[in-house]
Design an enzyme around this catalytic site. Sequence first.
Site, PDB file in Angstrom:
ATOM      1  N   GLU A  63      39.748  45.293  34.954  1.00 32.62           N
ATOM      2  CA  GLU A  63      38.591  45.998  35.947  1.00 32.62           C
ATOM      3  C   GLU A  63      39.070  47.193  35.828  1.00 32.62           C
ATOM      4  O   GLU A  63      38.859  48.519  35.125  1.00 32.62           O
ATOM      5  CB  GLU A  63      38.579  45.609  37.770  1.00 32.62           C
ATOM      6  CG  GLU A  63      37.782  46.759  37.584  1.00 32.62           C
ATOM      7  CD  GLU A  63      36.018  45.967  38.236  1.00 32.62           C
ATOM      8  OE1 GLU A  63      35.251  46.884  38.450  1.00 32.62           O
ATOM      9  OE2 GLU A  63      35.753  44.788  37.395  1.00 32.62           O
ATOM     10  N   ALA A  64      40.692  47.278  36.523  1.00 33.94           N
ATOM     11  CA  ALA A  64      41.209  48.867  36.253  1.00 33.94           C
ATOM     12  C   ALA A  64      41.518  49.747  34.711  1.00 33.94           C
ATOM     13  O   ALA A  64      40.321  51.072  34.219  1.00 33.94           O
ATOM     14  CB  ALA A  64      43.200  48.519  36.831  1.00 33.94           C
TER      15      ALA A  64
END
Length: 142
Positions: A63-64
């Site tokens: 996600e990052a």
Amino acid sequence: MTERTLESFAGIDPAFAGQQLNDKLGLEISEFGPERVVGSIPVEGNLQPYGLLHGGANAVVAEALGSMVCALNAGTDKATMGLELSCTHHRAVRSGRVTGVATPVHVGRGTVTAEIVLTDDQGRRSCTARLTCVVRERPPGA
């Protein structure tokens, strides 16, 4: 697009600077651009009860890194927010570092999708993820 540093890109409110999940996992970004974002975390400290890298740690890294690729491709006047994250865990990792490479696979006006491939220290794929972010106008002052 104007060159931006990781710090200016992140747009982190100073009041929340010490509360970032990426920092708690030990995420280190080594490459940062619209075509590719690379980062890694240590396996140690990010384990589940059986001594393996926690699948949630894979998801946070995906996600990052994917969010960064999406934001860089949306443009400076836009904001991106995660819409869907999918992770397939292929192999357990017990030690060393896991490195993720995020690349854009679709850049549209309303959504941006990134593929994120995570590998262990031997270059073996441990997780494949896909993140789709919705693109919106950046709020005033953000």
